[in-house]
Enzyme design. Sequence first.
Site, mmCIF file in Angstrom:
data_model
loop_
_atom_site.group_PDB
_atom_site.id
_atom_site.type_symbol
_atom_site.label_atom_id
_atom_site.label_comp_id
_atom_site.label_asym_id
_atom_site.label_seq_id
_atom_site.Cartn_x
_atom_site.Cartn_y
_atom_site.Cartn_z
ATOM 1 N N ASN A 1 -1.015 -1.817 6.770
ATOM 2 C CA ASN A 1 -1.689 -0.874 5.902
ATOM 3 C C ASN A 1 -0.952 0.449 5.994
ATOM 4 O OD1 ASN A 1 -4.091 -0.599 4.233
ATOM 5 N ND2 ASN A 1 -4.923 -2.081 5.706
ATOM 6 N N SER B 1 -10.553 -7.194 20.311
ATOM 7 C CA SER B 1 -9.117 -6.921 20.225
ATOM 8 C C SER B 1 -8.758 -5.726 21.111
ATOM 9 C CB SER B 1 -8.756 -6.614 18.765
ATOM 10 O OG SER B 1 -7.413 -6.225 18.678
ATOM 11 N N CYS C 1 -1.041 3.552 13.522
ATOM 12 C CA CYS C 1 -2.487 3.386 13.342
ATOM 13 C C CYS C 1 -3.157 4.704 12.987
ATOM 14 C CB CYS C 1 -3.086 2.827 14.624
ATOM 15 S SG CYS C 1 -4.887 2.740 14.589
ATOM 16 N N SER D 1 -3.284 -6.904 20.494
ATOM 17 C CA SER D 1 -2.431 -6.228 19.516
ATOM 18 C C SER D 1 -1.033 -6.155 20.097
ATOM 19 C CB SER D 1 -2.942 -4.805 19.250
ATOM 20 O OG SER D 1 -4.130 -4.873 18.530
ATOM 21 N N LEU D 2 -0.230 -7.142 19.773
ATOM 22 C CA LEU D 2 1.113 -7.226 20.360
ATOM 23 C C LEU D 2 2.101 -6.403 19.507
ATOM 24 C CD1 LEU D 2 2.825 -8.536 22.582
ATOM 25 C CD2 LEU D 2 3.212 -10.457 21.031
ATOM 26 N N HIS D 3 2.255 -6.783 18.285
ATOM 27 C CA HIS D 3 3.028 -6.058 17.259
ATOM 28 C C HIS D 3 4.539 -5.927 17.488
ATOM 29 C CE1 HIS D 3 -0.878 -5.316 15.751
ATOM 30 N NE2 HIS D 3 -1.152 -4.260 16.471
ATOM 31 N N CYS E 1 -9.237 7.531 18.995
ATOM 32 C CA CYS E 1 -8.668 6.616 19.996
ATOM 33 C C CYS E 1 -7.531 7.328 20.718
ATOM 34 C CB CYS E 1 -8.156 5.346 19.318
ATOM 35 S SG CYS E 1 -7.441 4.171 20.485
ATOM 36 N N CYS F 1 -16.819 -5.779 11.345
ATOM 37 C CA CYS F 1 -15.801 -5.189 12.211
ATOM 38 C C CYS F 1 -16.338 -3.847 12.706
ATOM 39 C CB CYS F 1 -14.521 -5.004 11.397
ATOM 40 S SG CYS F 1 -13.237 -4.140 12.310
ATOM 41 N N GLY G 1 -10.978 2.683 17.746
ATOM 42 C CA GLY G 1 -11.164 2.786 19.199
ATOM 43 C C GLY G 1 -10.590 1.618 19.964
ATOM 44 N N GLU G 2 -10.420 1.845 21.250
ATOM 45 C CA GLU G 2 -9.914 0.798 22.143
ATOM 46 C C GLU G 2 -11.094 0.314 23.001
ATOM 47 O OE1 GLU G 2 -7.208 -1.189 22.987
ATOM 48 O OE2 GLU G 2 -8.683 -1.785 24.471
ATOM 49 N N CYS H 1 -1.133 4.679 19.139
ATOM 50 C CA CYS H 1 -0.179 3.786 18.465
ATOM 51 C C CYS H 1 0.316 4.468 17.179
ATOM 52 C CB CYS H 1 -0.833 2.454 18.135
ATOM 53 S SG CYS H 1 -1.526 1.651 19.587
ATOM 54 N N CYS I 1 -8.238 0.166 9.885
ATOM 55 C CA CYS I 1 -8.502 1.025 11.022
ATOM 56 C C CYS I 1 -8.508 2.534 10.690
ATOM 57 C CB CYS I 1 -7.353 0.722 11.986
ATOM 58 S SG CYS I 1 -7.755 0.758 13.696
ATOM 59 N N GLU J 1 -16.814 4.148 11.286
ATOM 60 C CA GLU J 1 -16.849 3.215 10.172
ATOM 61 C C GLU J 1 -16.990 1.776 10.647
ATOM 62 O OE1 GLU J 1 -13.249 4.656 8.556
ATOM 63 O OE2 GLU J 1 -12.103 2.944 9.272
HETATM 64 N N1 SAH Z 1 -7.778 -0.765 19.722
HETATM 65 C C1 SAH Z 1 -7.856 -2.153 19.550
HETATM 66 C C2 SAH Z 1 -8.827 -2.574 18.466
HETATM 67 C C3 SAH Z 1 -8.852 -1.735 17.239
HETATM 68 S S1 SAH Z 1 -7.400 -1.753 16.246
HETATM 69 C C4 SAH Z 1 -6.508 -2.767 19.310
HETATM 70 O O1 SAH Z 1 -5.558 -2.033 19.106
HETATM 71 O O2 SAH Z 1 -6.406 -3.979 19.371
HETATM 72 C C5 SAH Z 1 -7.641 -3.251 15.337
HETATM 73 C C6 SAH Z 1 -6.378 -3.865 14.786
HETATM 74 O O3 SAH Z 1 -5.887 -3.116 13.669
HETATM 75 C C7 SAH Z 1 -5.275 -3.886 15.812
HETATM 76 O O4 SAH Z 1 -4.593 -5.113 15.849
HETATM 77 C C8 SAH Z 1 -4.410 -2.797 15.297
HETATM 78 O O5 SAH Z 1 -3.145 -2.888 15.823
HETATM 79 C C9 SAH Z 1 -4.506 -2.983 13.809
HETATM 80 N N2 SAH Z 1 -3.962 -1.869 13.037
HETATM 81 C C10 SAH Z 1 -3.826 -0.596 13.414
HETATM 82 N N3 SAH Z 1 -3.195 0.125 12.464
HETATM 83 C C11 SAH Z 1 -2.927 -0.726 11.453
HETATM 84 C C12 SAH Z 1 -2.277 -0.592 10.194
HETATM 85 N N4 SAH Z 1 -1.799 0.571 9.789
HETATM 86 N N5 SAH Z 1 -2.172 -1.695 9.418
HETATM 87 C C13 SAH Z 1 -2.672 -2.873 9.818
HETATM 88 N N6 SAH Z 1 -3.292 -3.067 10.996
HETATM 89 C C14 SAH Z 1 -3.426 -2.007 11.815
HETATM 90 FE FE1 SF4 Z 2 -6.182 2.679 19.184
HETATM 91 FE FE2 SF4 Z 2 -6.002 0.110 18.481
HETATM 92 FE FE3 SF4 Z 2 -5.264 2.061 16.776
HETATM 93 FE FE4 SF4 Z 2 -3.785 1.555 18.945
HETATM 94 S S1 SF4 Z 2 -4.158 0.166 17.238
HETATM 95 S S2 SF4 Z 2 -4.406 3.584 18.216
HETATM 96 S S3 SF4 Z 2 -5.347 1.031 20.419
HETATM 97 S S4 SF4 Z 2 -7.324 1.689 17.541
#
Ligand code: SAH
Ligand code: SF4
Length: 348
Positions: A290, A191, A116, A214-216, A109, A102, A159-160, A113, A332, A89
Amino acid sequence: MNIYQFTREKLQLKLQELGEKPYRATQIFEWVYKKSARNFFEMTNISKSSQELLNEHFVFPKLHLEKEQISKDGTRKYLFRLHDGNLIETVLMRFHYGNSVCISTQVGCNMGCAFCASGQHKRIRNLDVYEMVLQVYTINEILKKEDSRVSHVVIMGIGEPFDNYNNTIDFIKIINDDKGLGIGARHITLSTSGIVPKIIEFSHLPLQINLAISLHFPNDKLRSKYMPVNRKYNLEKLFDALKYYYEMTNRRITFEYILIDGINDTKECCIELINLLRGMNCYVNLIPMNETNTMFRRSSEKATDEFYDLLMQKGINVTLRRDQGHDIDAACGQLRIKTEMANARKNC
Ligand code: SAH
Ligand code: SF4
């Protein structure tokens, strides 16, 4: 061979191998990316014999558009079917400053995480360079018909990107090339969840693109619990790499921080975050969660505001990301999963 697979440099080498003049690569790039040519016979400044030779060696594939969803706020989500049936997508977001696409870099992936949707599906494969290029190209073609164009690209879909490093870098070179799609480096953001050796490698590239992390979570305990990548590259290793990145590039780093109810949105977490980022040239992008599964809830408005205000008070640059395309699942991995589930049901 696939024409969208090549950076201009690599195309020059390939053309030389075929006995063609290397400058043809620039001509071909302009035809393909600026003038939307879909075959060599449209390229009128290339001789008939060269057109025929090139036609024997290169193809111009397409991504099959499986589904388009348009949100009330103008965000559009495209679901593309790849040659092997996999779905990816791509999201188009409309801002006052331009059109941002995007893109996805992998099917699934492997980073796992917990919050995600993409991470809940193991990586099936990496995307090829051309599959990333065609996400941008195809949407740019749609926008061209509306007298518009893609101005920004964020590598934040499924994806990463640093788990598909070489293809992602070639993709960036192609879209950034002024003879290609000509997307300015400062308009491209990558990212990553924090694959340290690749951050170091990325620091050495002569590309002025933006890096987002993506620190979180502000401590190892929480981050390792919800982001397995942290068990290998903990915050100390990550921040050492980021300091190195900053020394090499002088570029400000963005930290993405999803606010998750009761988990990372407390005052204690906010203070830990402030301490972690103290003295860094960075900004924090707070993201409304989300809700992709039942385990996590989005932070309340009150908690979000308090978190934001405290960061501001302590002098951290912070933005609260607009919640785009919420009504069409533009986060995502969500559209792909829904469609696959619907298809699976149909096939039962
Ligand atoms: N894999 C890479 C890039 C893709 S994810 C990464 O993790 O950075 C893109 C962004 O969407 C990241 O910051 C990710 O943490 C965020 N993301 C993942 N799941 C999410 C969710 N449920 N709600 C909001 N953002 C989310
Ligand atoms: Fe993969 Fe990024 Fe989602 Fe983590 S946040 S599972 S690295 S796509």
